[in-house]
Design a protein around this motif. Structure first.
Motif, mmCIF file in Angstrom:
data_model
loop_
_atom_site.group_PDB
_atom_site.id
_atom_site.type_symbol
_atom_site.label_atom_id
_atom_site.label_comp_id
_atom_site.label_asym_id
_atom_site.label_seq_id
_atom_site.Cartn_x
_atom_site.Cartn_y
_atom_site.Cartn_z
ATOM 1 N N LEU A 127 -9.569 -29.292 -19.865
ATOM 2 C CA LEU A 127 -10.891 -28.685 -19.719
ATOM 3 C C LEU A 127 -11.197 -28.252 -18.278
ATOM 4 O O LEU A 127 -11.786 -27.177 -18.074
ATOM 5 N N PRO A 128 -10.841 -29.039 -17.253
ATOM 6 C CA PRO A 128 -11.107 -28.567 -15.882
ATOM 7 C C PRO A 128 -10.439 -27.228 -15.577
ATOM 8 O O PRO A 128 -11.048 -26.350 -14.945
ATOM 9 N N GLY A 129 -9.192 -27.061 -16.030
ATOM 10 C CA GLY A 129 -8.513 -25.787 -15.819
ATOM 11 C C GLY A 129 -9.187 -24.656 -16.565
ATOM 12 O O GLY A 129 -9.283 -23.529 -16.058
ATOM 13 N N LEU A 130 -9.683 -24.953 -17.781
ATOM 14 C CA LEU A 130 -10.399 -23.936 -18.548
ATOM 15 C C LEU A 130 -11.686 -23.536 -17.848
ATOM 16 O O LEU A 130 -12.020 -22.348 -17.769
ATOM 17 N N ALA A 131 -12.417 -24.539 -17.337
ATOM 18 C CA ALA A 131 -13.658 -24.249 -16.611
ATOM 19 C C ALA A 131 -13.368 -23.411 -15.364
ATOM 20 O O ALA A 131 -14.146 -22.518 -15.008
ATOM 21 N N ALA A 132 -12.263 -23.703 -14.702
ATOM 22 C CA ALA A 132 -11.892 -22.913 -13.522
ATOM 23 C C ALA A 132 -11.650 -21.456 -13.907
ATOM 24 O O ALA A 132 -12.026 -20.532 -13.162
ATOM 25 N N ASP A 133 -11.052 -21.222 -15.070
ATOM 26 C CA ASP A 133 -10.838 -19.855 -15.539
ATOM 27 C C ASP A 133 -12.165 -19.134 -15.770
ATOM 28 O O ASP A 133 -12.283 -17.924 -15.547
ATOM 29 N N TRP A 134 -13.169 -19.880 -16.240
ATOM 30 C CA TRP A 134 -14.472 -19.258 -16.462
ATOM 31 C C TRP A 134 -15.066 -18.711 -15.159
ATOM 32 O O TRP A 134 -15.618 -17.616 -15.127
ATOM 33 N N PHE A 135 -14.970 -19.512 -14.117
ATOM 34 C CA PHE A 135 -15.644 -19.154 -12.866
ATOM 35 C C PHE A 135 -14.809 -18.227 -11.985
ATOM 36 O O PHE A 135 -15.339 -17.627 -11.055
ATOM 37 N N THR A 136 -13.531 -18.128 -12.273
ATOM 38 C CA THR A 136 -12.686 -17.223 -11.480
ATOM 39 C C THR A 136 -12.450 -15.893 -12.179
ATOM 40 O O THR A 136 -11.817 -15.010 -11.612
ATOM 41 N N GLY A 137 -12.963 -15.755 -13.404
ATOM 42 C CA GLY A 137 -12.822 -14.496 -14.121
ATOM 43 C C GLY A 137 -11.506 -14.328 -14.835
ATOM 44 O O GLY A 137 -11.235 -13.246 -15.373
ATOM 45 N N ARG A 138 -10.669 -15.380 -14.858
ATOM 46 C CA ARG A 138 -9.384 -15.244 -15.544
ATOM 47 C C ARG A 138 -9.524 -15.382 -17.061
ATOM 48 O O ARG A 138 -8.616 -15.030 -17.801
ATOM 49 N N ALA A 139 -10.635 -15.940 -17.509
ATOM 50 C CA ALA A 139 -10.877 -16.034 -18.947
ATOM 51 C C ALA A 139 -11.368 -14.681 -19.470
ATOM 52 O O ALA A 139 -11.737 -13.793 -18.699
ATOM 53 N N ALA A 140 -11.368 -14.533 -20.779
ATOM 54 C CA ALA A 140 -11.865 -13.307 -21.408
ATOM 55 C C ALA A 140 -13.381 -13.303 -21.294
ATOM 56 O O ALA A 140 -14.087 -13.831 -22.164
ATOM 57 N N THR A 141 -13.887 -12.708 -20.225
ATOM 58 C CA THR A 141 -15.306 -12.838 -19.876
ATOM 59 C C THR A 141 -16.222 -12.293 -20.966
ATOM 60 O O THR A 141 -17.213 -12.936 -21.335
ATOM 61 N N THR A 142 -15.914 -11.117 -21.493
ATOM 62 C CA THR A 142 -16.790 -10.519 -22.503
ATOM 63 C C THR A 142 -16.862 -11.392 -23.753
ATOM 64 O O THR A 142 -17.945 -11.655 -24.282
ATOM 65 N N ALA A 143 -15.710 -11.850 -24.223
ATOM 66 C CA ALA A 143 -15.691 -12.701 -25.410
ATOM 67 C C ALA A 143 -16.395 -14.025 -25.139
ATOM 68 O O ALA A 143 -17.130 -14.548 -25.992
ATOM 69 N N LEU A 144 -16.195 -14.554 -23.948
ATOM 70 C CA LEU A 144 -16.840 -15.820 -23.597
ATOM 71 C C LEU A 144 -18.361 -15.683 -23.593
ATOM 72 O O LEU A 144 -19.081 -16.540 -24.124
#
Length: 499
Positions: free
Chosen positions: A150-167
């Motif tokens: 989960l910490p790595g996933l949260a880091a993706d949220w704040f760094t823009g590496r996650a699928a921002t629109t879908a999120l």
């Protein structure tokens, strides 16, 4: 039939409400389970057109349930999609056998804390899995892995590496579903999941959003009859364990839902054995079609009752509307973003966590709270079936410990007088260490009067321990032990060491 026709004015609109609630949930559960979306609709259709006609419960609605999502996903990953139908088929046959053997009523004997723990565990795994899905990430296979990453996933949220629109779409869906009850009554007439799906689909089309959508193959193309490879999966220990888990958890969820629905209306009560048989027939047919397993679903059932349904007609019609929708408008499914379904399931998972029950148990029944928490943690960290078994075992152990209270009253009558020991309650092996500690601490030179007339239960272990101690006590002193009630001749001989 006359009863059904007499209430068609209430049942027809209720069936439309249930249909609108069922569409996004059938599709969402299927996608989260790792199977084609149409298979979730097939299960909903069978739940309406087949189980809806069978005796058992009159108003609860059956279909694919979020509570089985974790187990189905694991089964698909372990045995393959082609084996799912056989697993569901075998589980359905087992449910039919349990219903015919009249075991339905026994499901009401399961500890409520275990049930709440099971639902909470399912809810947490569902939430964790969908957090990765809406972020465009592959979720770790184990519950522990989902937590540690989960910490790595949260880091993706704040760094823009996650699928921002879908999120953002998934987050907006959760917010909308949470606030829906606070909106004006005319707005709330539309089921919240349907509104969320419709708005997301419209926004995706209007703004050309680049988000993954539901893949559609067609209703007939999704039907998968059992194969030889599928039957091979059931012959192993792992396959049989999965079948047992499907049958027990689906049965428990259905019958718990029936109990809840019965409290919501004043109509005929549920016949648990017939309802269990009906669920088995439905799952057998779903297995033959290669669809998802079904249970009675509290969300759709509550919507049915609250919409004013009076008879089985409403749930049968909801199955008909699902069939027409899947057959005539399959392309509409392809407009639904996966992120909004993830949001719907995150919200559904959160509703499975019994927050009010946690607060109540903390104030007055902390032992039950321990059972709930341990069951939840075991499900998240192991598997659903193993976690439930651990919870049931802990609940049984807790109940056995609490019901085996043994009171030991020791009275010293003074110099030269006997020691009087009065036992009351339940003398079981669980209390044997305390009983022996008390007896072995007595001085060997004193006479003892042992009164056990107030014992409600004396098991073999405690009785043997008492006789053994009595034999040692009399062997090392000239004092006697007086028993009340008196021992039989054989027991007295054993207590004094004579043969």
């Amino acid at each position: 039939m006359r009863r059904a026709l007499a209430h068609w004015r209430q049942d027809l609109p209720a069936s439309l409400v249930v249909f609108l609630v069922a569409v996004p949930l059938c599709v969402g559960v299927a996608v989260a389970s790792g199977v084609p979306a149409e298979r979730g609709l097939v299960t909903g259709i069978v739940g309406g057109l087949v189980v809806g006609l069978l005796p058992g419960s009159s108003l609860q609605v059956s279909g694919p349930a979020a509570g089985l999502t974790v187990l189905v996903f694991d089964a698909v990953q372990r045995f393959g999609l082609g084996s799912l139908g056989v697993l569901v088929l075998a589980a359905g046959l087992l449910q039919i056998a349990m219903g015919l053997l009249r075991t339905g009523r026994w499901f009401r004997a399961i500890s409520l804390s275990v049930v709440h723990g099971m639902l909470a565990g399912i809810g947490l795994i569902l939430i964790l899995g969908q957090l990765y899905a809406v972020s465009g990430r592959v979720a770790p296979s184990s519950g522990g892995g989902k937590i540690t990453h989960l910490p790595g996933l949260a880091a993706d949220w704040f760094t823009g590496r996650a699928a921002t629109t879908a999120l953002l779409m998934g987050a907006a869906t959760v917010v909308l579903l949470t606030l829906w009850k606070k909106l004006p009554a005319p707005v709330r007439a539309v089921p919240a999941p349907l509104a969320a799906v419709a708005l997301a689909a419209a926004a995706t089309a209007a703004f050309g959003l680049d988000v993954p959508r539901v893949e559609v193959d067609g209703l007939l193309d999704s039907v998968a009859l059992p194969t030889g490879d599928g039957f091979a999966a059931v012959t192993g220990a792992a396959g049989l364990g999965t079948v047992l888990a499907f049958a027990l958890i689906a049965s428990a969820e259905s019958l718990f839902s029936a109990a809840a629905v019965d409290r919501m209306h004043h109509g005929p009560r549920t016949d648990y054995d017939r309802e269990l048989t009906a669920q088995g027939i439905g799952n057998t047919l779903c297995g033959l079609l290669g669809a998802l397993p079904m249970t009675a679903v509290i969300v759709r059932s509550a919507a049915n009752v609250q919409a004013g349904a009076r008879s089985k007609t409403s749930r049968v019609l909801h199955g008909l509307w699902l069939l027409l929708f899947a057959a005539l408008l399959p392309a509409a499914l392809g407009l639904i973003p996966l992120a909004v379904l993830g949001g719907v399931l995150i919200h559904a998972g959160a509703k499975l966590i019994p927050v009010q029950a946690l607060a109540t148990l903390w104030r007055g029944h902390r032992g039950e709270l321990v059972v709930l928490v341990v069951t939840t943690a075991a499900i998240v960290l192991t598997t659903l079936f193993e976690g439930v078994l651990i919870g049931v075992g802990l609940a049984v152990a807790k109940s056995a410990w609490q019901t085996s209270h043994l009171h030991i009253d020791l009275t010293d009558t003074g110099p030269g007088g006997p020691l009087r020991i009065r036992l009351s309650g339940n003398a079981t092996f669980l209390r044997l260490p305390r009983l022996l500690d008390t007896l072995e601490s007595l001085p060997s030179g004193r006479a003892v009067e042992l009164d056990w007339t107030d014992l409600r239960h004396l098991d073999h272990a405690c009785r043997t321990a008492l006789l053994t101690w009595a034999g040692r006590h009399t062997a090392h002193s000239d004092t006697a032990i007086t028993w009340e009630p008196p021992l039989t001749a054989a027991a007295a001989a054993a207590a004094t060491g004579r043969t």
